[in-house]
Design a protein around this motif. Structure first.
Motif, mmCIF file in Angstrom:
data_model
loop_
_atom_site.group_PDB
_atom_site.id
_atom_site.type_symbol
_atom_site.label_atom_id
_atom_site.label_comp_id
_atom_site.label_asym_id
_atom_site.label_seq_id
_atom_site.Cartn_x
_atom_site.Cartn_y
_atom_site.Cartn_z
ATOM 1 N N VAL A 654 0.857 -1.183 0.000
ATOM 2 C CA VAL A 654 0.000 0.000 0.000
ATOM 3 C C VAL A 654 0.891 1.231 0.000
ATOM 4 O O VAL A 654 1.840 1.316 0.788
ATOM 5 N N GLY A 655 0.611 2.185 -0.885
ATOM 6 C CA GLY A 655 1.422 3.392 -0.963
ATOM 7 C C GLY A 655 0.581 4.639 -1.113
ATOM 8 O O GLY A 655 -0.530 4.599 -1.653
ATOM 9 N N ARG A 656 1.129 5.760 -0.649
ATOM 10 C CA ARG A 656 0.483 7.061 -0.772
ATOM 11 C C ARG A 656 1.530 8.128 -1.017
ATOM 12 O O ARG A 656 2.656 8.043 -0.524
ATOM 13 N N ALA A 657 1.147 9.163 -1.751
ATOM 14 C CA ALA A 657 2.007 10.331 -1.937
ATOM 15 C C ALA A 657 1.953 11.215 -0.700
ATOM 16 O O ALA A 657 1.139 11.012 0.198
ATOM 17 N N ARG A 669 2.800 15.607 5.184
ATOM 18 C CA ARG A 669 3.198 14.255 5.583
ATOM 19 C C ARG A 669 4.037 13.639 4.476
ATOM 20 O O ARG A 669 3.804 13.888 3.293
ATOM 21 N N ARG A 670 4.980 12.808 4.856
ATOM 22 C CA ARG A 670 5.818 12.156 3.863
ATOM 23 C C ARG A 670 5.051 11.081 3.091
ATOM 24 O O ARG A 670 4.111 10.475 3.616
ATOM 25 N N ALA A 671 5.473 10.858 1.846
ATOM 26 C CA ALA A 671 4.971 9.714 1.094
ATOM 27 C C ALA A 671 5.416 8.433 1.787
ATOM 28 O O ALA A 671 6.416 8.404 2.507
ATOM 29 N N PHE A 672 4.676 7.371 1.592
ATOM 30 C CA PHE A 672 5.034 6.110 2.233
ATOM 31 C C PHE A 672 4.572 4.940 1.387
ATOM 32 O O PHE A 672 3.739 5.068 0.486
#
Length: 736
Positions: A654-657, A669-672
């Motif tokens: 799962v990833g988000r920018a 917030r940092r991407a993860f």
């Protein structure tokens, strides 16, 4: 948030930072693949090879049909003309999902905000608030339902134990919910009573001193007529340490202690009436202590740790009358009382300016809906093939008492908030042909708000009280929304649709008596939303493949923005209108059944947004960039193996920018990207699952703030609230 609990989660080991996601999707511009991506891609490659080897011998695979109930008209997922995500019971039980918060990062364009012990505040396509500190009024932009209970702004209550499915509808839901769902709707559907006895016992242990136990049982109460009166009861207790340790007090002051209980009854007295009743209770005795001035992310140093407690009791009654030839009458009544306490150490240390904030709140909410629906068993002829007429009334009362204490002062703020919503709504369907249909809906809603704010201050030195300051704002407006949807069957397996929706976020009042009425607003105006969507959903390959793709453009006029001013433990909060804004993007999901027991799934979300520059009457400025809570991309990629018996497993990336948390400061917030794994075995009535969340211990934030909180100069500084680190555990379930 601008006070004490804003700081507290930052730099984990430098090695984690070196491996951290740099902000681009893993398939863009990387010559070397990081370990999580490599593992997932190798796993998917293996599943594809296995599928090719078995395709010729396996029987055709069909996926179980799922119905979406959160829309005004309940529809099969494969036929609903909207952007929807649904997790069924199998998906919830296969992975390490114990709370709705475990799912949020996987759902396209749904975001959430930390700084509470459980995810409570949600945003869809950037619409939705991220807090309710003292002086802030309730947020209703993303409707949060558990069956017929309205827990908007109280999402911490959303355990997924004994839940049948989770539904998320994106975009304004003007026809069904009006002002309460400008961003969309989240609904948890729990397991209903059955005419036979069934149940489940489940226990979980894991890292962070996690201990959870749950029991659910249901069946007929009249043996001779099993479908006449049925019940289902579920209860769950969960405890953990909250991933932080207080070095000053040498104990886990962020610990969670949560109890949920629910009883559902179904009564069918005769062929004309169907009744469903439910009561639910929750007792959350959680600590809250997550910030530190050095942003270390694991240890805290407060000498007055806070609390995040909630006690809720709610009841609902749904009745359906089927005695008329062409229509059904439905009544839905629900009421809930929630008492909460939210407190924190202002300075996060034992040796600074020594302040403590304590917010106690009581909320009552009563909802009543009456509706007439055309009987689905009757084939309507003519211009209208299906119709609904309805009326809705809601009454919300909230009283809060806030104190901020330091050695020289006791500052007080009492707020009273009262809202009445009355609405009439209707929706009709017209069939141009067997393949092409039109849906049109409209809602007219009257919103009336009044409130009061009282500011007090006691000065310990001279032993005197400042004069009270009182505000009594009011607001009222009549709002009109609706939608127009055209849907067309490309064939028996594919549906294409286009829709235009006019939604609204009702204007409101500011009840924080610490604001300056000469410049800060007492009221703010209604925000209007126009949402345009085109989408495609369908299935193929003998039912092996299902998927959906939606493109949207959301235009927001008079965008509402929450703002604050102050430093340390002293702030004032208010909402005002900025300029116009827009959001556009894509939402898609795909699932492919490689074999009867093996499937792969993926989702992708893209968003671009812009909030025009604005300057409020008090001089505060913002905008000129993308909106808060609109990460440019999000994705999930996973595979699932297993049937009803034997070995099963699940792996997901799962990833988000990166994303902004506020429209008036530029910290993000940092991407993860996070990997979750589970492996289990099912036999007879037993299931045992080993699971791991955030396998590679990715360091990222669930909330960031930028303000001054360290004496003597109170320089503006970035403070972070860290998302949960790696956690391993085992769950065992016995079903009967």
């Amino acid at each position: 948030m601008p006070t004490k609990e804003t700081a507290g989660a930052a730099n984990r080991a430098k090695g984690h930072r070196a491996a951290a996601f740099n902000g681009s999707p893993p398939w863009v511009g990387h010559s070397k693949m990081h370990h999580p991506t490599r593992i997932l891609l190798l796993t998917l490659a293996t599943t594809v090879l296995a599928a090719r080897a078995q395709t010729k011998t396996d029987e055709p695979v069909t996926l179980e049909p799922v119905r979406v109930t959160a829309d005004l008209w309940a529809s099969p997922l494969a036929r609903i003309p909207a952007s929807v995500t649904v997790y069924d019971a199998a998906a919830l039980q296969t992975g390490a999902v114990r709370h709705f918060g475990d799912l949020v990062d996987q759902i396209p364009n749904l975001t959430w905000t930390g700084a509470t012990s459980r995810p409570r505040y949600f945003q869809i396509r950037g619409v939705g608030e991220n807090s309710q500190y003292e002086g802030e009024t309730p947020d209703s932009a993303v409707r949060f339902l558990v069956d017929d209970f309205d827990f908007t702004g109280l999402g911490g209550i959303a355990s997924t134990f004994d839940v049948q499915q989770v539904e998320v509808l994106r975009g304004p839901q003007a026809g069904a919910f009006g002002a309460n769902a400008a961003g969309g709707v989240v609904r948890l559907v729990t397991n209903a009573p059955t005419p036979f006895w069934t149940g489940e016992a489940r226990a979980t242990v894991g890292g962070d001193a996690l201990r959870t136990g749950g029991l659910a049982v249901g069946g007929p109460l009249v043996a001779a007529q099993p479908e006449q009166l049925m019940m289902r009861f579920a209860v769950q207790q969960s405890e953990s340490d909250g991933f932080h340790y207080n070095r000053t007090l040498d104990r886990a002051t962020n610990a969670r202690d949560e109890l949920n209980a629910r009883l559902r009854l179904t009564w069918n007295p005769n062929a004309l009436w169907h009744w469903e009743a439910a009561v639910t209770a929750a007792d959350f005795d959680n600590g809250f202590d997550e910030y530190a001035l050095d942003n270390n992310g694991e240890n805290t140093f407060s000498d007055q740790p806070g609390r995040d407690e909630q006690r809720t009791f709610a009841g609902s009654l749904r009745g359906e009358y089927r005695g008329w030839d062409a229509a059904r009458l439905t009544s839905v009544t629900s009421g809930a009382r929630s008492r909460s306490r939210y407190s924190y150490d202002d300075d996060w240390t034992a040796a600074s300016y020594m302040g403590f904030s304590d917010l106690a709140r009581t909320r009552w909410i009563v909802n009543q809906e009456l509706r007439l629906d055309s009987d689905p068993a009757v084939n309507s002829e003519g211009a209208i093939s299906r119709w609904t007429l309805g009326a809705f009334y809601s009454d919300t009362d909230e009283v809060s008492r806030y104190t901020n204490t330091d050695p020289g002062n006791v500052r007080g703020l009492k707020t009273v908030y009262h809202a009445k919503n009355t609405a009439l709504f209707g929706q009709i369907g017209h069939d141009f042909s067997a393949q092409t249909r039109l849906i049109a809906g409209v809602r007219v809603e009257r919103v009336a708000l009044d409130g009061e704010g009282i500011k007090t201050r006691y000065r310990a030195g001279p032993g005197t009280y400042d004069p009270e300051v009182r505000l009594r704002p009011t607001f009222a407006d009549t709002l009109v929304g609706g939608k127009l949807t055209l849907e067309h069957d490309l064939d028996a397996n594919a549906l294409v649709f286009a829709s235009v929706t006019r939604g609204y976020k009702a204007g409101g009042i500011n009840v924080d008596a610490r604001i300056n009425p000469a410049s800060d607003p007492l009221t703010y105006d209604t925000e209007t939303l126009w949402n345009y969507e085109v989408g495609l959903r369908g299935h193929g390959f003998d039912g092996r493949l299902t998927g959906e793709l939606t493109a949207f453009y959301l235009q927001r006029q008079d965008t509402q923005v929450r703002d604050s001013a102050g430093f340390g433990g002293n702030y004032r909060f208010f909402t005002d209108n900025g300029e116009d804004s827009h959001v556009y993007g894509l939402e898609s999901s795909l699932r492919y059944a490689l074999t009867r027991d093996w499937s792969a799934h993926a989702s992708l979300a893209l968003m671009r947004s812009k909030l025009e520059p604005f300057t409020l009457d008090n001089g505060n400025a913002g905008g000129g960039r993308e909106l808060a809570n609109t990460p440019r991309y999000g994705y999930s990629l996973g595979t699932r193996y297993g049937g009803e018996r034997g070995l099963f497993g699940n792996a997901e990336l799962v990833g988000r920018a990166k994303q902004f948390d506020s429209n008036n400061q530029n910290e993000s917030r940092r991407a993860f990207r996070v990997v979750n794994l589970s492996l289990g075995y099912a036999w007879d009535q037993w299931t045992v699952t080993l699971w791991a969340k955030n396998v590679f211990d990715e360091a990222y934030e669930k909330r960031v703030f930028f303000f001054g909180n360290e004496d003597p100069n109170y320089l503006e500084t970035r403070y972070e609230d860290r998302a949960d680190p790696r956690q391993l555990g085992v769950s065992a379930a016995w079903r009967f």
